[in-house]
Design a protein around this motif. Structure first.
Motif, PDB file in Angstrom:
ATOM      1  N   MET A   1       0.843  -1.189   0.000  1.00 28.67           N
ATOM      2  CA  MET A   1       0.000   0.000   0.000  1.00 28.67           C
ATOM      3  C   MET A   1       0.884   1.247   0.000  1.00 28.67           C
ATOM      4  SD  MET A   1      -2.944   1.134   2.754  1.00 28.67           S
ATOM      5  CE  MET A   1      -1.792   1.049   4.136  1.00 28.67           C
ATOM      6  N   LYS A   2       0.796   2.043  -1.045  1.00 27.92           N
ATOM      7  CA  LYS A   2       1.556   3.273  -1.136  1.00 27.92           C
ATOM      8  C   LYS A   2       0.634   4.454  -0.893  1.00 27.92           C
ATOM      9  CE  LYS A   2       4.598   5.986  -4.115  1.00 27.92           C
ATOM     10  NZ  LYS A   2       5.238   6.103  -5.456  1.00 27.92           N
ATOM     11  N   ILE A   3       0.902   5.208   0.172  1.00 29.47           N
ATOM     12  CA  ILE A   3       0.077   6.359   0.535  1.00 29.47           C
ATOM     13  C   ILE A   3       0.732   7.622  -0.023  1.00 29.47           C
ATOM     14  CG2 ILE A   3      -0.818   7.721   2.454  1.00 29.47           C
ATOM     15  CD1 ILE A   3      -0.919   5.138   4.080  1.00 29.47           C
ATOM     16  N   THR A   4      -0.024   8.375  -0.813  1.00 27.79           N
ATOM     17  CA  THR A   4       0.524   9.574  -1.459  1.00 27.79           C
ATOM     18  C   THR A   4      -0.121  10.876  -0.988  1.00 27.79           C
ATOM     19  OG1 THR A   4      -0.986   9.306  -3.329  1.00 27.79           O
ATOM     20  CG2 THR A   4       1.186   8.294  -3.522  1.00 27.79           C
ATOM     21  N   HIS A   5      -1.304  10.787  -0.374  1.00 30.78           N
ATOM     22  CA  HIS A   5      -1.984  11.989   0.136  1.00 30.78           C
ATOM     23  C   HIS A   5      -2.039  11.916   1.658  1.00 30.78           C
ATOM     24  CE1 HIS A   5      -3.390  13.437  -3.813  1.00 30.78           C
ATOM     25  NE2 HIS A   5      -3.607  12.166  -4.101  1.00 30.78           N
ATOM     26  N   HIS A   6      -1.482  12.926   2.310  1.00 35.63           N
ATOM     27  CA  HIS A   6      -1.380  12.959   3.763  1.00 35.63           C
ATOM     28  C   HIS A   6      -2.136  14.160   4.332  1.00 35.63           C
ATOM     29  CE1 HIS A   6       1.840   9.906   3.580  1.00 35.63           C
ATOM     30  NE2 HIS A   6       2.222  10.560   2.496  1.00 35.63           N
ATOM     31  N   PRO A   7      -2.420  14.162   5.625  1.00 40.73           N
ATOM     32  CA  PRO A   7      -3.074  15.329   6.228  1.00 40.73           C
ATOM     33  C   PRO A   7      -2.202  16.574   6.098  1.00 40.73           C
ATOM     34  CG  PRO A   7      -3.104  13.439   7.714  1.00 40.73           C
ATOM     35  CD  PRO A   7      -2.187  13.086   6.592  1.00 40.73           C
ATOM     36  N   GLU A   8      -2.851  17.737   6.134  1.00 42.49           N
ATOM     37  CA  GLU A   8      -2.111  18.990   6.146  1.00 42.49           C
ATOM     38  C   GLU A   8      -1.262  19.078   7.418  1.00 42.49           C
ATOM     39  OE1 GLU A   8      -1.953  21.215   3.751  1.00 42.49           O
ATOM     40  OE2 GLU A   8      -3.357  20.114   2.497  1.00 42.49           O
ATOM     41  N   PRO A   9      -0.114  19.773   7.357  1.00 40.56           N
ATOM     42  CA  PRO A   9       0.736  19.902   8.554  1.00 40.56           C
ATOM     43  C   PRO A   9      -0.021  20.455   9.757  1.00 40.56           C
ATOM     44  CG  PRO A   9       1.914  20.679   6.607  1.00 40.56           C
ATOM     45  CD  PRO A   9       0.505  20.410   6.174  1.00 40.56           C
ATOM     46  N   GLU A  10      -0.953  21.381   9.498  1.00 43.84           N
ATOM     47  CA  GLU A  10      -1.713  21.970  10.604  1.00 43.84           C
ATOM     48  C   GLU A  10      -2.561  20.910  11.312  1.00 43.84           C
ATOM     49  OE1 GLU A  10      -1.708  23.007   7.511  1.00 43.84           O
ATOM     50  OE2 GLU A  10      -0.910  25.059   7.497  1.00 43.84           O
ATOM     51  N   SER A  11      -3.087  19.967  10.539  1.00 47.78           N
ATOM     52  CA  SER A  11      -3.890  18.901  11.138  1.00 47.78           C
ATOM     53  C   SER A  11      -3.024  17.971  11.972  1.00 47.78           C
ATOM     54  CB  SER A  11      -4.611  18.098  10.045  1.00 47.78           C
ATOM     55  OG  SER A  11      -5.552  18.897   9.367  1.00 47.78           O
ATOM     56  N   LEU A  12      -1.830  17.655  11.477  1.00 50.81           N
ATOM     57  CA  LEU A  12      -0.931  16.788  12.226  1.00 50.81           C
ATOM     58  C   LEU A  12      -0.488  17.460  13.525  1.00 50.81           C
ATOM     59  CD1 LEU A  12       0.103  13.946  11.704  1.00 50.81           C
ATOM     60  CD2 LEU A  12       2.209  14.932  10.810  1.00 50.81           C
TER      61      LEU A  12
END
Length: 214
Positions: free
Chosen positions: A1-12
């Motif tokens: 599984m390759k994940i290419t879309h991540h949460p915005e830095p502000e969300s993290l």
């Protein structure tokens, strides 16, 4: 599984600080259990937060502060490790939906579209739900009256912002309008958190909206 879309830095950062509403924190926790990259980033942010906390000048308190006990419990490696599941449900969701997505008690919204709403704590702001879309079907075009975070749990979908596959996150602001189209072969199942009602373009979708709390 390759994940290419991540949460915005502000969300993290908000997740690291523990300041997210429950629905959004649930999506973030589920993504983090699936994504080694975000687990690493979260660990770094937690170390930074701990260092900043430890640099504060102590202040006298009348009675012991709960945060002191919390900070003491953090002593250890600082590593964030995911739990395991025998089914296809990520570890963070196991307590609320069980181990298998096929066993979820789905409610039909429209041809090719189902939902399962996940209960939140009393008084918590926002909504958390699973959405299942059959292969080749699309959700009605809509905007948002608040933020939305969507995590793909199975299959994939595409919209005006890109293609999202299993493990990917769409971290959207209220300015975004889209009509997610499920993969023609696999369809998709997503975990979605919102803090405002959806703004559907279709009159029919607006008419049935109150029935399903969307």
């Amino acid at each position: 599984m390759k994940i290419t879309h991540h949460p915005e830095p502000e969300s993290l950062m908000s997740c690291s600080a523990g300041s997210m509403p429950e629905a959004f924190a649930a999506v973030m926790a589920t993504h983090i259990s699936m994504c080694p990259c975000c687990r690493k980033d979260l660990s770094i942010l937690e170390h930074v937060g701990a260092a900043l906390f430890d640099s504060l000048v102590p202040t006298s308190v009348v009675r012991p502060a709960p945060v002191i006990g919390l900070r003491a419990s953090e002593a250890g490696t600082g590593e964030v490790t995911p739990a395991t599941s025998r089914g296809d449900v990520p570890s963070a969701l196991l307590p609320v939906i069980g181990e298998f997505l096929n066993d979820v008690p789905w409610t039909r919204l429209s041809p090719g579209v189902w939902q399962h709403q996940i209960a939140l704590s009393d008084g918590d702001r926002g909504d958390l739900r699973l959405i299942k879309v059959s292969p080749g079907y699309a959700l009605p075009e809509h905007g948002h009256s608040g933020s939305e975070i969507t995590l793909v749990l199975r299959g994939s979908y595409r919209d005006a912002t890109g293609v999202y596959r299993t493990g990917d996150v769409a971290d959207l602001s209220e300015e975004v309008e889209h009509a997610p189209l499920a993969d023609a072969v696999e369809g998709c199942i997503c975990l979605i958190a919102t803090d405002g009602k959806l703004k559907f373009k279709s009159r029919i979708a607006r008419f049935v909206q109150p029935l399903f709390g969307l």
